[in-house]
Design a protein around this motif. Structure first.
Motif, PDB file in Angstrom:
ATOM      1  N   VAL A 274       0.897  -1.245   0.031  1.00 16.47           N
ATOM      2  CA  VAL A 274      -0.076   0.029   0.002  1.00 16.47           C
ATOM      3  C   VAL A 274       0.893   1.080   0.049  1.00 16.47           C
ATOM      4  O   VAL A 274       1.838   1.146   0.734  1.00 16.47           O
ATOM      5  CB  VAL A 274      -0.958  -0.007   1.119  1.00 16.47           C
ATOM      6  N   ARG A 275       0.334   2.227  -0.785  1.00 17.27           N
ATOM      7  CA  ARG A 275       1.233   3.615  -0.836  1.00 17.27           C
ATOM      8  C   ARG A 275       0.205   4.700   0.107  1.00 17.27           C
ATOM      9  O   ARG A 275      -1.100   4.466  -0.349  1.00 17.27           O
ATOM     10  CB  ARG A 275       1.689   4.053  -1.910  1.00 17.27           C
ATOM     11  N   ILE A 276       0.865   5.420   0.770  1.00 15.68           N
ATOM     12  CA  ILE A 276       0.177   6.834   1.249  1.00 15.68           C
ATOM     13  C   ILE A 276       0.827   7.955   0.331  1.00 15.68           C
ATOM     14  O   ILE A 276       2.221   8.084   0.501  1.00 15.68           O
ATOM     15  CB  ILE A 276       0.376   6.989   2.591  1.00 15.68           C
TER      16      ILE A 276
ATOM     17  N   MET B  55      10.249   5.488   0.982  1.00 13.48           N
ATOM     18  CA  MET B  55       9.853   7.108   1.331  1.00 13.48           C
ATOM     19  C   MET B  55      10.296   7.801   0.289  1.00 13.48           C
ATOM     20  O   MET B  55      11.444   7.731  -0.232  1.00 13.48           O
ATOM     21  CB  MET B  55      10.247   7.644   2.851  1.00 13.48           C
ATOM     22  N   ARG B  56       9.679   8.728  -0.381  1.00 13.76           N
ATOM     23  CA  ARG B  56       9.853   9.467  -1.486  1.00 13.76           C
ATOM     24  C   ARG B  56       9.353  10.947  -1.010  1.00 13.76           C
ATOM     25  O   ARG B  56       8.111  11.063  -1.003  1.00 13.76           O
ATOM     26  CB  ARG B  56       9.518   9.047  -2.853  1.00 13.76           C
ATOM     27  N   ILE B  57      10.163  11.998  -1.156  1.00 15.78           N
ATOM     28  CA  ILE B  57       9.594  13.433  -1.031  1.00 15.78           C
ATOM     29  C   ILE B  57       9.844  14.173  -2.296  1.00 15.78           C
ATOM     30  O   ILE B  57      10.996  14.142  -2.932  1.00 15.78           O
ATOM     31  CB  ILE B  57      10.155  14.097   0.136  1.00 15.78           C
ATOM     32  N   ALA B  58       8.685  15.060  -2.880  1.00 12.82           N
ATOM     33  CA  ALA B  58       8.955  15.770  -3.753  1.00 12.82           C
ATOM     34  C   ALA B  58       8.241  17.083  -3.659  1.00 12.82           C
ATOM     35  O   ALA B  58       7.395  17.209  -2.409  1.00 12.82           O
ATOM     36  CB  ALA B  58       8.446  15.104  -5.285  1.00 12.82           C
ATOM     37  N   PRO B  59       8.328  18.105  -4.239  1.00 13.12           N
ATOM     38  CA  PRO B  59       7.610  19.492  -4.159  1.00 13.12           C
ATOM     39  C   PRO B  59       5.986  19.232  -3.988  1.00 13.12           C
ATOM     40  O   PRO B  59       5.205  19.856  -3.256  1.00 13.12           O
ATOM     41  CB  PRO B  59       8.028  20.374  -5.445  1.00 13.12           C
ATOM     42  N   ASP B  60       5.458  18.131  -4.737  1.00 14.38           N
ATOM     43  CA  ASP B  60       4.263  18.160  -4.602  1.00 14.38           C
ATOM     44  C   ASP B  60       3.771  16.947  -3.979  1.00 14.38           C
ATOM     45  O   ASP B  60       2.446  17.121  -3.292  1.00 14.38           O
ATOM     46  CB  ASP B  60       3.597  17.974  -6.227  1.00 14.38           C
ATOM     47  N   VAL B  61       4.443  15.857  -3.463  1.00 14.80           N
ATOM     48  CA  VAL B  61       3.824  14.879  -2.711  1.00 14.80           C
ATOM     49  C   VAL B  61       4.858  14.164  -1.916  1.00 14.80           C
ATOM     50  O   VAL B  61       6.076  14.377  -2.228  1.00 14.80           O
ATOM     51  CB  VAL B  61       3.063  13.664  -3.593  1.00 14.80           C
ATOM     52  N   ILE B  62       4.525  13.648  -0.676  1.00 10.56           N
ATOM     53  CA  ILE B  62       5.309  12.753  -0.186  1.00 10.56           C
ATOM     54  C   ILE B  62       4.690  11.219  -0.102  1.00 10.56           C
ATOM     55  O   ILE B  62       3.506  11.092  -0.170  1.00 10.56           O
ATOM     56  CB  ILE B  62       5.226  12.884   1.350  1.00 10.56           C
ATOM     57  N   GLU B  63       5.426  10.359  -0.595  1.00 10.91           N
ATOM     58  CA  GLU B  63       4.973   8.899  -0.954  1.00 10.91           C
ATOM     59  C   GLU B  63       5.706   7.946   0.034  1.00 10.91           C
ATOM     60  O   GLU B  63       6.716   8.120   0.053  1.00 10.91           O
ATOM     61  CB  GLU B  63       5.338   8.745  -2.396  1.00 10.91           C
ATOM     62  N   ALA B  64       4.808   7.215   0.726  1.00  9.05           N
ATOM     63  CA  ALA B  64       5.280   6.359   1.633  1.00  9.05           C
ATOM     64  C   ALA B  64       4.763   4.709   1.250  1.00  9.05           C
ATOM     65  O   ALA B  64       3.484   4.619   0.887  1.00  9.05           O
ATOM     66  CB  ALA B  64       4.840   6.551   3.184  1.00  9.05           C
ATOM     67  N   ARG B  65       5.519   3.865   1.295  1.00 13.90           N
ATOM     68  CA  ARG B  65       5.405   2.247   0.908  1.00 13.90           C
ATOM     69  C   ARG B  65       5.122   1.630   2.287  1.00 13.90           C
ATOM     70  O   ARG B  65       6.206   1.640   2.997  1.00 13.90           O
ATOM     71  CB  ARG B  65       6.183   1.900  -0.156  1.00 13.90           C
TER      72      ARG B  65
ATOM     73  N   ASP C 192      14.591   9.747   5.195  1.00 13.09           N
ATOM     74  CA  ASP C 192      14.960   8.759   6.157  1.00 13.09           C
ATOM     75  C   ASP C 192      14.400   9.479   7.622  1.00 13.09           C
ATOM     76  O   ASP C 192      13.794   8.446   8.237  1.00 13.09           O
ATOM     77  CB  ASP C 192      16.489   9.027   6.487  1.00 13.09           C
ATOM     78  N   TYR C 193      14.470  10.594   7.773  1.00 12.19           N
ATOM     79  CA  TYR C 193      13.667  11.304   9.139  1.00 12.19           C
ATOM     80  C   TYR C 193      12.282  10.921   9.047  1.00 12.19           C
ATOM     81  O   TYR C 193      11.555  10.486  10.055  1.00 12.19           O
ATOM     82  CB  TYR C 193      13.915  12.498   9.037  1.00 12.19           C
ATOM     83  N   LEU C 194      11.704  10.882   7.852  1.00 10.78           N
ATOM     84  CA  LEU C 194      10.089  10.847   7.939  1.00 10.78           C
ATOM     85  C   LEU C 194       9.810   9.553   7.761  1.00 10.78           C
ATOM     86  O   LEU C 194       8.751   8.787   8.420  1.00 10.78           O
ATOM     87  CB  LEU C 194       9.545  11.095   6.435  1.00 10.78           C
ATOM     88  N   LEU C 195      10.702   8.447   7.570  1.00 13.52           N
ATOM     89  CA  LEU C 195      10.496   6.949   7.531  1.00 13.52           C
ATOM     90  C   LEU C 195      10.674   6.848   9.063  1.00 13.52           C
ATOM     91  O   LEU C 195       9.777   5.811   9.628  1.00 13.52           O
ATOM     92  CB  LEU C 195      11.592   6.312   6.735  1.00 13.52           C
ATOM     93  N   ARG C 196      11.562   7.113   9.847  1.00 12.79           N
ATOM     94  CA  ARG C 196      11.699   6.800  11.321  1.00 12.79           C
ATOM     95  C   ARG C 196      10.349   7.472  12.059  1.00 12.79           C
ATOM     96  O   ARG C 196       9.959   6.813  12.991  1.00 12.79           O
ATOM     97  CB  ARG C 196      12.899   7.473  11.809  1.00 12.79           C
TER      98      ARG C 196
END
Length: 593
Positions: free
Chosen positions: A52-54, A148-158, A78-82
């Motif tokens: 699942v992705r948020i 975890m991936r961050i971009a100007p428009d989205v943050i995507e967590a798997r 890394d910070y967001l994943l923790r």
């Protein structure tokens, strides 16, 4: 894109049906501040949980300055994943409990002080892996991850979610709790700057990116200072135990010898003094249990950045540094090891050496050659994990067995020409091979974890000793190519699997990675599984040799990120970035190559 209401309606329609009916939920749903993507539904409640992705709306949320450079972006992800892990754990209420999973998927109660990155959350009830909610585990190293991936428009967590069932019948009400109650709360607590209490997230982001800037500054400064590594004063090098990477409490704090001290002016911390390990040959000597291998371990992991509080966050090593060791039993594919081994009694051609079961000396020779083929500028070696006959041959043995009868040219005879002719430095831990003192540029002694510069004393002891042979690397094939230019043929791999951090399998062939000591995370093993599949099926064409394929794959990761080679369903798990050195090493250990 479907709506929340449609998801809720579908859930109620399939309630109590057979488990495979969950497949109708695959797709993307609008939850307002974020989108929920159900990418893959597990086949039954005992299988690997569903993926699942948020996908959180980041416009006007985390400012782009926090991820404007690659090192900052990796640190923030890394910070967001923790943070996600902490919120998964703290979000537990009466129906949520944190558990740790055994290898067979059975849960056991979690100790209160267990690290958040080892936690899995169970939300609700059910059979098998019902209600398990987890994300990619993290260690002490900061790695680029698909989780975890961050971009100007989205943050995507798997994340992974065990879709609940009673037996093999759908428990829709339990999944509804996860998707409509639990995950929305976790998403807001993790990704919303406005929801963070008293600006804590802002302060955390400032600290995380400041540390990343300082680490990158040191990494970039090594070349200009003529260094291959830097160990900051105040670092804590010893670890909690042999199976833990946490810093040891009450450990001896590292302090550079004055003769090797370098002071760098970091962007955020200001002046930072530490030990600079210069290019050339550095020998680390000392008695047993005095800290020699501890220093080397810190240096080998210094190719990665570390989190604040690790103790090694300002231990920085040239990113190409590779840890060499003997590896009996590995396969070797047509590799030129003739600069170390020749004139075998079997008359085997060591310029095209192949074996399914390498000895200690032939394996370490191949490992050295492959490291050079991957453009490693620093070799890290511990005498304890090396083949003795590959490393050194003393004077008495040389008198008894002449060079003409000894196929092995020991590493000690090549170490100076490696640096002189190829610019490759060596950092070597020795406890008994005193001959290496004669070829060293710098000699360190570890004395009760205190580092001393004993170079002058070592040179006195070795006055007049000359160990190196006349052969240099300019006269060998290693400079042209350490790996013969035999093209790797394309091969379709149906299944790539990971079995812990040290083993992966391609279809039915296992690749043993346990002696690649700079693989520090199971997600890196997953990345190598995906890369092997990608390289063999999409890059190999019968013309490109393994070293070239590894270089191209590493460049693709550098340019496009590890996600670019990760399959959509990421069946082997979340992936983390790996280096060119490990990619080539993995290819070299594939017996079906």
């Amino acid at each position: 894109m479907r709506t929340q209401a449609e998801l809720r309606r579908q859930l109620r329609e399939i309630d109590h049906k057979g488990y495979k009916a969950y497949k109708v939920l695959e797709g993307e749903y609008d939850f307002g501040t974020y989108r929920l993507a159900i990418d893959h539904v597990q086949g039954d409640p005992f299988a690997t949980p569903s993926r699942v992705r948020i996908i959180y709306n980041n416009r006007g949320n985390i400012a782009p300055r926090y991820f404007e450079s690659r090192h900052r972006k990796t640190a923030v992800e890394d910070y967001l994943l923790r943070l996600l892990h902490r919120n998964l754990k703290s979000g537990s209420g009466d129906n949520h409990r944190a558990i740790s999973m055994d290898a067979d998927g059975k849960g056991r109660s979690s100790a209160a002080d267990r690290p958040a990155h080892g936690e899995t959350l169970r939300v609700g009830q059910g059979s098998g892996k019902s209600g398990l909610v987890t994300a990619c585990r993290t260690g002490q190293e900061i790695l680029e991850r698909t989780a975890m991936r961050i971009a100007p428009d989205v943050i995507e967590a798997r994340i992974e979610v065990g879709f609940p069932a009673y037996g093999r019948s759908i428990a829709a009400g339990e999944l509804e709790k996860i998707l409509f109650d639990f995950l929305p709360e976790v998403a807001e607590k993790t990704f919303s700057v406005k929801k963070a209490l008293s600006g804590q997230m802002q302060r955390d982001l400032d600290a995380v990116t400041a540390l990343a800037d300082d680490q990158q500054y040191i990494r970039d400064a090594l070349e200009g200072f003529g260094l291959v590594a830097f160990v900051a004063d105040g670092s804590i090098l010893p670890r909690e135990s042999g199976v833990s990477q946490r810093p040891l409490k009450n450990a001896v704090v590292f302090q550079s010898p004055e003769s090797l001290a370098v002071t760098l002016k970091l962007p955020h911390r200001g002046e930072m003094r530490g030990m600079g390990i210069r290019k050339g040959i550095t020998v680390i000597a000392g008695g047993g249990f005095h800290g020699k291998s501890t220093l080397l371990k810190a240096l080998e992991r210094g190719v990665y950045n570390h989190i604040a509080g690790d103790g090694r966050e300002l231990v920085i090593t040239d990113q190409s540094a590779f840890k060499l060791r003997a590896e009996e039993g590995r396969c070797i594919h047509e590799t030129d090891i003739s600069m170390f081994i020749s004139n075998l009694p079997t008359r085997a051609d060591t310029t095209r050496f192949s074996t399914e079961n390498a000895s200690g000396s032939t394996s370490q020779a191949a490992n050295t050659v492959e490291a050079l083929a991957a453009d490693s500028r620093v070799l890290l070696i511990d005498e304890d994990t090396s083949a003795t006959n590959f490393m050194v041959r003393d004077e008495r043995m040389a008198q008894l067995v002449s060079d003409a009868k000894e196929p092995i040219t020991p590493f000690i005879r090549k170490i100076r020409s490696l640096y002189r002719d190829l610019g490759v430095s060596t950092i070597l831990v020795v406890g008994s091979s005193g001959d290496y003192l004669a070829v060293a540029d710098t000699v360190l002694q570890m004395d009760c974890y205190v580092t001393k510069d004993v170079t002058a004393r070592a040179k006195e002891l070795c006055a007049g000793i000359l160990l190196e042979s006349g052969t240099n690397f300019r006269e060998t094939s290693v400079q042209r190519t350490a790996w013969l230019k035999k093209g790797i043929r394309a091969k379709q791999i149906e299944k790539a699997r990971v079995h812990g951090w040290d083993t992966l399998s391609l279809d039915k062939t296992e690749i043993d990675l346990r002696y690649l000591e700079q693989i520090v995370d199971e997600s890196q093993t997953a990345a190598l599984a995906y890369l092997m599949q990608y390289i063999l099926s999409r890059m190999a064409n019968g013309k490109k040799p393994a070293a070239e394929l590894a270089a191209e794959a590493a460049h693709k990761i550098e340019a496009e990120g590890i996600l670019s080679v990760t399959p959509k369903n990421y069946g082997a798990g979340a992936a983390a970035a790996v280096r060119r050195q490990e990619i080539l090493a993995c290819l070299a250990r594939y017996r079906m190559l």
